[in-house]
Design an enzyme around this catalytic site. Structure first.
Site, PDB file in Angstrom:
ATOM      1  N   ASP A 226       0.867  -1.165   0.000  1.00 60.33           N
ATOM      2  CA  ASP A 226       0.000   0.000   0.000  1.00 60.33           C
ATOM      3  C   ASP A 226       0.913   1.227   0.000  1.00 60.33           C
ATOM      4  O   ASP A 226       2.111   1.138   0.293  1.00 60.33           O
ATOM      5  CB  ASP A 226      -0.933  -0.014   1.213  1.00 60.33           C
ATOM      6  CG  ASP A 226      -2.190   0.818   1.003  1.00 60.33           C
ATOM      7  OD1 ASP A 226      -2.204   1.668   0.088  1.00 60.33           O
ATOM      8  OD2 ASP A 226      -3.167   0.622   1.746  1.00 60.33           O
ATOM      9  N   TRP A 227       0.357   2.382  -0.302  1.00 59.46           N
ATOM     10  CA  TRP A 227       1.172   3.576  -0.529  1.00 59.46           C
ATOM     11  C   TRP A 227       1.829   4.043   0.782  1.00 59.46           C
ATOM     12  O   TRP A 227       1.161   4.545   1.666  1.00 59.46           O
ATOM     13  CB  TRP A 227       0.302   4.657  -1.144  1.00 59.46           C
ATOM     14  CG  TRP A 227       0.256   4.619  -2.648  1.00 59.46           C
ATOM     15  CD1 TRP A 227       0.405   5.685  -3.480  1.00 59.46           C
ATOM     16  CD2 TRP A 227       0.069   3.488  -3.517  1.00 59.46           C
ATOM     17  NE1 TRP A 227       0.327   5.282  -4.803  1.00 59.46           N
ATOM     18  CE2 TRP A 227       0.123   3.937  -4.859  1.00 59.46           C
ATOM     19  CE3 TRP A 227      -0.119   2.122  -3.292  1.00 59.46           C
ATOM     20  CZ2 TRP A 227      -0.011   3.082  -5.956  1.00 59.46           C
ATOM     21  CZ3 TRP A 227      -0.251   1.265  -4.381  1.00 59.46           C
ATOM     22  CH2 TRP A 227      -0.196   1.749  -5.682  1.00 59.46           C
TER      23      TRP A 227
END
Length: 835
Positions: A226-227
């Site tokens: 995920d970012w």
């Protein structure tokens, strides 16, 4: 192709270029020497984020409420088609985590509901659809990221994220189940989550990524972070992370990736073995080939060699814009080509969006058959000589300031079509309920009065309510992702009540409509369950419609249901309780940290949503799977056919017979990884090159004990999704369904399994605790009035097994009897049989 790549090319493929360095929300670097392109990764589950001329489909929770496998697949196919036409390689969806442990969780609406079977079937159908369109789908977020508070380091003022502490059996039987279904249908990417799992960051958790996902579940694709969920460099690579997103390091746009040049250095100094960087790259390239993205007719190369690549920019709405907006490069080009991907005519995706929204609308109360409505009004009028007067009340009925008034839909205004965050998208349009109802009612016989505010001036304008023959009140409840907040709602809802004074609106309308004598219909748009107790028993509240999050065709879909153009066929993908406390201690969001590393113990184990209500004999307002139709159905004549006898363990793990590719493992000369002479570096952009070879020295990386030893393979593995014998059918169920009403309609045939009593796990000597019943299959069936159909549903070994932490395998009880119950909801199961 991978064998021909240089080390820096392999690192380029596994590393993002940095937030807003290119046109998509995530971008990898290319391997130009072998013709492998930069890849575009784009949100999200319900539509294409930061895009134009693209469909905003109903949210995952609405898709789940359809219980319609065909619509789930078609939605994925249409969504994937739109992504491909926009030049997106990797679609960041569907979401199956959070599962929905806590009903107030901010991102539950992106998934399909808090049951692993419903989630798994819906997710796998969407994945098949998207990947049939040629786009890489992403199963996210692995795993147990069940609330937004404290999900991410620094986002909530703490240096560390929350740890979700979950036991092995619960992990397998609840939270991992839909990921297994996703892997089984060939999902090409999995996204690891922000949180820690048992005090190890999910994106650095070797047990989770290497042991469970890649070995036990046989996942063949790549794991992306995920970012900014990656929190280590070498350790996360060794733990199984294959791609870092968006490429930045510990902070946004810091230009200091944990992969990038640091990964290059780690390979050169021997910390990350060549075998590992080769595996990382192979998994990404294999996914690209698997989805046939090497076909240059379908996927033309980007400029200057072709006109492919993304034809939009996530960072400007203008036609001309920066090609590297997050850098110091001021080069502009035509970044937005405004390609319309919504389809045209009968193939327009709005038809599908409307059908999903309509079938995802759940009718839960319909006293006296007030619905469906007559377009000319009803016979119940205050003045027989006048038009039928209908009042429509509430901000949620109207357009507000427009559907895209706030970034990422991060405010609740106007009618609610979506939650907020990266899972939202820019609406090309949003049909408000009022507009659709005004168009549907016959203006010659119906007069509509509307008040699009939750604040009704009862004293100043009493006639606004008093003169109505029928009133429709619209209320809602919103939530979203943790990087945004609205009106004191910091992503996770603060409670389960309607927002913006919705409950008071309903009570005012009920008291005043026709001076308290006219009927009321309440429509609720929401991200999840809403507590209805403050007004549900008022005598003139005759109908309640839970319309979930309907997307762009909101009003049109609602009108189809309210007027009976389609049957009311949505069923609840969650339980509607009478209070938030009904969901138990495990259903409560942790709003205040209990330590520097907040600890959230999943002590309720398997008992979330309806399992909790059943265990503690709590009466819900409306149970999981419930929903009314405009017709009636009867279940009868259940028969069980044993397809394979009971046996405790699945067949031994098969030898796949597939040998992974092998490459030369010689570490290249460090000088080959230096920046090329005269290379122009852009600010904060992530490159695979190193600036000097002076730091490249063989060191003694502190590998975990046993790292260099061959690990035993999981007996539960052996193929995509796990041991293939887990999916062998053992039991076939046949039940007769008859439409006993006066019109055509749809019913969801739901199959629940109750395990035998007194089961003892021989590996631990402990008695195994089972929920009272668990959903294990369903089919949605359409029947004309008076018609019958035999419905067949098969149960597999996995459906009839529990996870043994002692044996590290799925075990089927062989003593005692299973009870198979079939019906219309988790508490309406009129036919049963034993096996």
């Amino acid at each position: 192709m991978v064998q021909k790549m240089t080390l820096v090319e392999k690192v380029n493929v596994t590393s993002g270029t940095g937030w807003s360095q290119d046109l998509c929300v995530g971008n990898t670097g290319p391997a130009n020497g072998v013709g492998f392109p930069a890849l575009c990764l784009q949100d999200g589950p319900l539509g294409l984020r930061f895009n134009d001329h693209a469909t905003v489909f109903p949210a995952g929770i609405t898709v789940g409420a359809t219980w319609n496998k065909d619509l789930m697949y078609k939605k994925g196919k249409a969504h994937g088609t739109e992504a491909k036409l926009k030049g997106v390689n990797i679609l960041l969806g569907p979401s199956m985590g959070p599962l929905g442990r806590m009903p107030a969780g901010g991102r539950n609406w992106e998934g399909f509901g808090p049951d692993p079977v419903l989630q798994g079937i819906a997710a796998s159908q969407e994945i098949k659809g998207s990947q049939d369109a040629g786009v890489i789908a992403t199963a996210k977020h692995l795993i147990a990221n069940e609330q937004e508070h404290f999900r991410q380091s620094f986002e909530w003022g703490l240096p560390n994220a929350m740890s979700s502490n979950v036991d092995d059996r619960t992990l397998h039987e609840l939270y991992l189940w839909p990921f297994a279904d996703s892997v089984r249908v060939g999902v090409a990417s999995v996204m690891c989550s922000y949180n820690l799992v048992n005090n190890s960051y999910a994106c650095g958790n070797s047990k989770l990524m290497n042991g469970i996902l890649k070995d036990e579940l046989g996942f063949q694709g790549f794991v992306q972070s995920d970012w900014l969920a990656q929190r280590s460099g070498v350790a996360s690579a060794l733990a199984g992370l294959d791609m870092t997103m968006p490429g930045d390091g510990l902070l946004w746009q810091d230009g200091n990736s944990l992969f990038g040049p640091h990964l290059t250095e780690a390979v050169l100094n021997g910390s990350v073995p060549m075998e590992r960087i080769n595996d990382m790259t192979t998994r990404i390239v294999a996914a690209w080939y698997q989805l046939k993205q090497d076909n240059q007719t379908q996927w033309p190369p980007p400029p200057p060699k072709g006109n492919g690549g993304p034809n939009f920019s996530s960072f400007t709405d203008d036609k001309m814009g920066l090609i590297h907006p997050g850098s110091d490069d001021k080069t502009k080009a035509e970044v937005n080509k405004f390609v319309d991907v919504q389809g045209k005519g009968k193939d327009g995706h709005w038809h599908l969006a409307k059908q999903i929204a309509a079938e995802g609308t759940v009718l839960v109360k319909n006293v006296g058959g007030i619905l469906p409505l007559d377009k000319t009004g009803s016979n119940k009028r205050r003045d027989e000589a006048a038009k039928h007067r209908i009042g429509i009340f509430g901000e949620d009925a109207g357009p507000g300031d427009g559907p895209n008034a706030c970034p990422d839909r991060s405010c609740n205004q106007g009618t609610l079509g979506s939650g907020w965050g990266s899972g939202a998208a820019d609406f090309p349009y949003l049909i408000p309920p009022l507009k659709a109802l005004e168009s549907a009612f016959d203006s010659d016989s119906v007069e509509i009065t509307s008040h699009l505010s939750n604040d009704i001036p009862v004293k100043a304008s009493p006639s606004l309510l008093h003169e109505q023959d029928l009133c429709i009140a619209f209320i809602n409840s919103d939530a979203g992702e943790g990087f945004e907040s609205w009106n004191g709602v910091r992503a996770d809802r603060n409670d389960l009540y309607a927002q913006k004074g919705g409950d008071e609106l309903v009570k005012k309308v009920a008291r005043g409509c026709g001076k308290g004598k006219s009927d009321i219909i309440v429509v609720v748009h929401a991200v999840g369950p809403v507590i209805l107790e403050r007004w549900i028993d008022l005598p003139n509240v005759k109908a309640i419609v839970l319309a979930n999050l309907p997307g762009e065709e909101s009003g049109n879909a609602l009108a189809d249901v309210l007027f009976g153009d389609v049957d009311a066929s949505g069923r609840l993908p969650y339980t509607v309780g009478k209070s938030l406390s009904d969901y138990g201690p495990g259903g409560q969001v942790m709003y205040y940290p209990n330590g520097v590393v907040p600890q959230q113990d999943f002590n309720e184990r398997l008992y979330i949503d309806y399992r909790h209500f059943d265990k503690h004999d709590i009466a819900p307002r409306y149970e999981f799977g419930f929903g009314l139709s405009y017709t009636t159905f009867e279940f009868s004549n259940i028969t069980l056919t044993e397809k394979k006898p009971k046996s405790a363990l699945p067949a031994p793990r098969p030898d796949s017979g597939v040998v992974p590719p092998s490459y030369p493992t010689d570490i290249p000369e460090p000088s080959t990884a230096l920046f090329p002479l005269g290379f122009r570096k852009l600010r904060n952009r992530i490159y695979p090159y190193i600036t000097s070879i002076s730091n490249i020295k063989a060191g003694k990386y502190p590998y975990p004990k046993g790292y260099d030893q061959s690990q035993p393979l999981s007996p539960a593995g052996g193929a995509e999704g796990g041991n293939p014998d887990l999916y062998t059918p053992h039991l076939s169920i046949r039940v007769n369904l008859k439409n006993t009403g006066q019109r055509q309609g749809k019913q969801v045939v739901q199959v629940y399994v109750s395990f035998p009593d007194g089961v003892v796990d021989t590996s631990t000597g402990e008695e195994v605790d089972f929920p009272a019943r668990q959903l294990r299959g369903f089919e949605k069936v359409e029947l004309k009035a008076g018609k019958s159909q035999e419905v067949d549903i098969e149960l597999t070994r996995r459906d009839l097994s529990y996870w043994s932490r002692g044996l590290q395998n799925w075990v089927m009880p062989t003593e005692g009897k299973f009870t198979i119950s079939v019906g219309a909801s988790s508490r309406d199961l009129p036919v049963k049989a034993e096996w």
